[in-house]
Design a protein around this motif. Structure first.
Motif, PDB file in Angstrom:
ATOM      1  N   ARG A 247      46.129 -13.581 -11.516  1.00  0.00           N
ATOM      2  CA  ARG A 247      46.976 -14.612 -10.461  1.00  0.00           C
ATOM      3  C   ARG A 247      47.264 -13.629  -9.130  1.00  0.00           C
ATOM      4  N   LEU A 248      47.710 -12.364  -9.174  1.00  0.00           N
ATOM      5  CA  LEU A 248      48.160 -11.737  -7.999  1.00  0.00           C
ATOM      6  C   LEU A 248      46.802 -11.306  -7.210  1.00  0.00           C
TER       7      LEU A 248
ATOM      8  N   GLY B 206      45.495 -12.147  -3.085  1.00  0.00           N
ATOM      9  CA  GLY B 206      45.135 -10.851  -1.895  1.00  0.00           C
ATOM     10  C   GLY B 206      46.065  -9.697  -1.987  1.00  0.00           C
ATOM     11  N   PHE B 207      46.692  -9.640  -3.238  1.00  0.00           N
ATOM     12  CA  PHE B 207      47.620  -8.483  -3.288  1.00  0.00           C
ATOM     13  C   PHE B 207      46.682  -7.242  -3.704  1.00  0.00           C
TER      14      PHE B 207
ATOM     15  N   ILE C 178      49.935  -4.761  -7.345  1.00  0.00           N
ATOM     16  CA  ILE C 178      49.597  -5.652  -8.627  1.00  0.00           C
ATOM     17  C   ILE C 178      50.019  -4.504  -9.759  1.00  0.00           C
ATOM     18  N   ALA C 179      49.572  -3.243  -9.630  1.00  0.00           N
ATOM     19  CA  ALA C 179      49.947  -2.424 -10.861  1.00  0.00           C
ATOM     20  C   ALA C 179      51.419  -2.117 -10.770  1.00  0.00           C
TER      21      ALA C 179
ATOM     22  N   TRP D  48      40.920 -16.953 -11.394  1.00  0.00           N
ATOM     23  CA  TRP D  48      42.168 -17.844 -11.439  1.00  0.00           C
ATOM     24  C   TRP D  48      41.868 -19.052 -10.536  1.00  0.00           C
ATOM     25  N   PRO D  49      42.290 -20.186 -11.017  1.00  0.00           N
ATOM     26  CA  PRO D  49      43.016 -20.456 -12.021  1.00  0.00           C
ATOM     27  C   PRO D  49      42.489 -20.489 -13.320  1.00  0.00           C
ATOM     28  N   LEU D  50      43.167 -20.293 -14.313  1.00  0.00           N
ATOM     29  CA  LEU D  50      42.847 -20.213 -15.842  1.00  0.00           C
ATOM     30  C   LEU D  50      43.595 -21.497 -16.590  1.00  0.00           C
ATOM     31  N   ASP D  51      42.878 -21.748 -17.717  1.00  0.00           N
ATOM     32  CA  ASP D  51      43.234 -22.954 -18.601  1.00  0.00           C
ATOM     33  C   ASP D  51      44.652 -22.135 -19.269  1.00  0.00           C
TER      34      ASP D  51
END
Length: 496
Positions: A9-10, A14-15, A20-21, A45-48
């Protein structure tokens, strides 16, 4: 378990991999491996909702085994080693030789010299001196509660009540937001963030909070910290990442710590001789002091917090979402044999297949969402009134009331709708602003609305459309609508 969903997601927002870590409490190498593997097998992303972290682990790394290289090895006593290295003539090689002898006597497998030195190096890095970190404009905001409270006087009893001040600081410009609350609980914490974003008129990508319970679920370990579920939901609504400060590490958020001191001096202490009888009065005085504080010129560089924010930081902030975040409360309920659940005395229907199953319920001021195994199975508008009211009966009463209010209002264009407004370029209409007005928040905030423009530009249609929004949101916009208020709305919609 690694937060595979949060990493993806992150990454989609664009992070950087480093941020993100930090947010997911994993190494940058892990983030890189997850993103590369996801790109290889075309997962994005997006995921179910059914693609949980456990499912993604099986998809991304099906043959991943557990590392057990150091599971049975004795780790060195780092506190003892650090003290011994301060003595003359003591080297790492000597301490490693002694360590190997201890492991042999205890029947443990010893680390090789390179790993022994690696653990010492990691321990030393935790105690290294820090240096100034340059921040990018619009990248990060630091938040905290001020240590010194303000005070409110109860007008009835004369009791002195503490008011706790929330402080938010943009790390690049030092532009500051402050607001007083009666307590430091979850609702005040989330409300403060919502008001802060609206004050900045934008969203910073990263939020650095204190290690408080309203932000972090405490586990005693920095690497196992988990962000509070409500706080995470709020950050996802605004498209931000949360990187909490470590326990007893104020240098993780130095700007907030510094500005907390400034707020205590230039706002709280400056108001010490004034008396306030409500939270609204106190916050109005804080807002005036805050304007002067942000406009004060820097001592060692040009400009002020306000000028630096407006010129270099505000243009880089992400835009606010169309609607403000609505604080939700999570509850658990059991579906009864009448295939309904009871929330605050009101009944809400659920598919009969879930009778006697425990379900999770997300409760807001406007809606009720029902989940089973993280899958939404039903959604209803929030009911208010006598206990035992069923959703079908409530909807019927609400529709009848809506028709009656619209008839009594005598709108010139009762068919007007915000959804049908024409946003072509020639009209220069701000779509996001109109969508926010359609939520009727300006009414709950006791604000007036004036629509101006040339004759024939569509003012009457827009007024009628916004008037219809008031009636459709009648429970939250006007809790008890009287005939006088209905007449006021009718008059507004007839203005040219």
């Amino acid at each position: 378990m690694t937060k595979y969903r949060e990493i993806l997601r992150l990454h989609s927002l664009g992070f950087s991999q480093q941020n993100i870590a930090y947010s997911c409490s994993v190494s940058k190498k892990t983030v890189n491996r997850v993103i590369q593997k996801a790109n290889e097998i075309a997962i994005s992303w997006p995921l179910d909702d059914n693609q949980t972290d456990e499912v993604l682990a099986g998809i991304l790394f099906p043959a991943k085994g557990r590392r057990s290289d150091t599971a049975n090895r004795g780790l060195p006593d780092l506190n003892h080693i650090r003290k011994e290295l301060l003595r003359n003539g003591v080297s790492k090689k000597l301490l490693w030789t002694e360590y190997m002898e201890d492991c042999r006597l205890n029947g443990e497998e010893a680390l090789m010299y390179s790993q022994f030195c690696y653990h010492i190096q990691q321990d030393e890095q935790k105690r290294r001196a820090t240096m100034h970190i340059n921040r990018k404009p619009g990248e990060q905001v630091e938040v905290d509660w001020a240590g010194d409270p303000a005070y409110i006087t109860d007008p009835d009893t004369g009791e002195i009540i503490k008011a706790y001040i929330f402080v938010g600081v943009m790390t690049y410009s030092q532009y500051t937001y402050a607001e007083a609350f009666i307590n430091e609980k979850q609702q005040a914490w989330i409300t403060a963030h919502v008001h802060m974003y609206e004050y900045f008129d934008g969203v910073a990508k990263i939020v650095v909070p204190d290690n408080c319970k309203t932000a972090v679920v405490h586990s005693g370990d920095w690497y196992d910290q988990r962000v509070n579920s409500v706080y995470h939901e709020m950050s996802a609504h605004y498209g931000a990442a949360i990187i909490p400060a470590r326990v007893r590490k104020p240098k993780d958020k130095p700007n907030a710590e510094g500005n907390v001191s400034h707020v205590s001096t230039w706002i709280t202490a400056a108001l010490r001789n004034e008396q306030f009888f409500s939270l609204a009065e106190l916050n109005a005085a804080i807002r005036e002091k805050l304007k002067k504080f942000n406009a004060n010129l820097f001592q060692k560089k040009e400009g002020s917090r306000l000028s630096l924010f407006l010129e270099e930081e505000k243009p880089l902030l992400a835009p606010l979402p169309a609607t403000r975040y609505e604080l939700a409360d999570w509850k658990q309920a059991t579906v009864q044999f009448n295939y309904h659940i009871s929330i605050d005395g009101m009944l809400y229907s659920v598919p009969y297949e879930y009778i006697k199953r425990k379900v999770d319920v997300r409760v807001t001021d406007k809606s009720i969402e029902i989940f089973y195994n993280h899958t939404r199975i039903a959604s209803h508008p929030r009911l208010y009134g006598r206990k035992g009211l069923v959703d079908i009966e409530y909807s019927s009463r609400k529709n009848n009331r809506l028709r009656r209010l619209i008839r009594n209002a005598e709108f010139d264009q009762p068919e007007a709708s915000v959804m049908d407004i024409d946003y072509t370029s020639g009209r220069k209409l701000n779509k996001s602003l109109i969508q926010r007005l359609a939520t009727c928040e300006y009414i709950t905030e006791h604000r007036n609305l004036f629509i101006t423009g040339a004759t024939g530009s569509g003012k009457s249609y827009m007024a009628c459309a916004l008037g219809m929004c008031v009636f459709r949101n009648i429970r939250t916009a006007i809790p008890e609508t009287s005939g006088h208020e209905t007449g006021s709305i009718r008059t507004l919609c007839r203005l040219n």
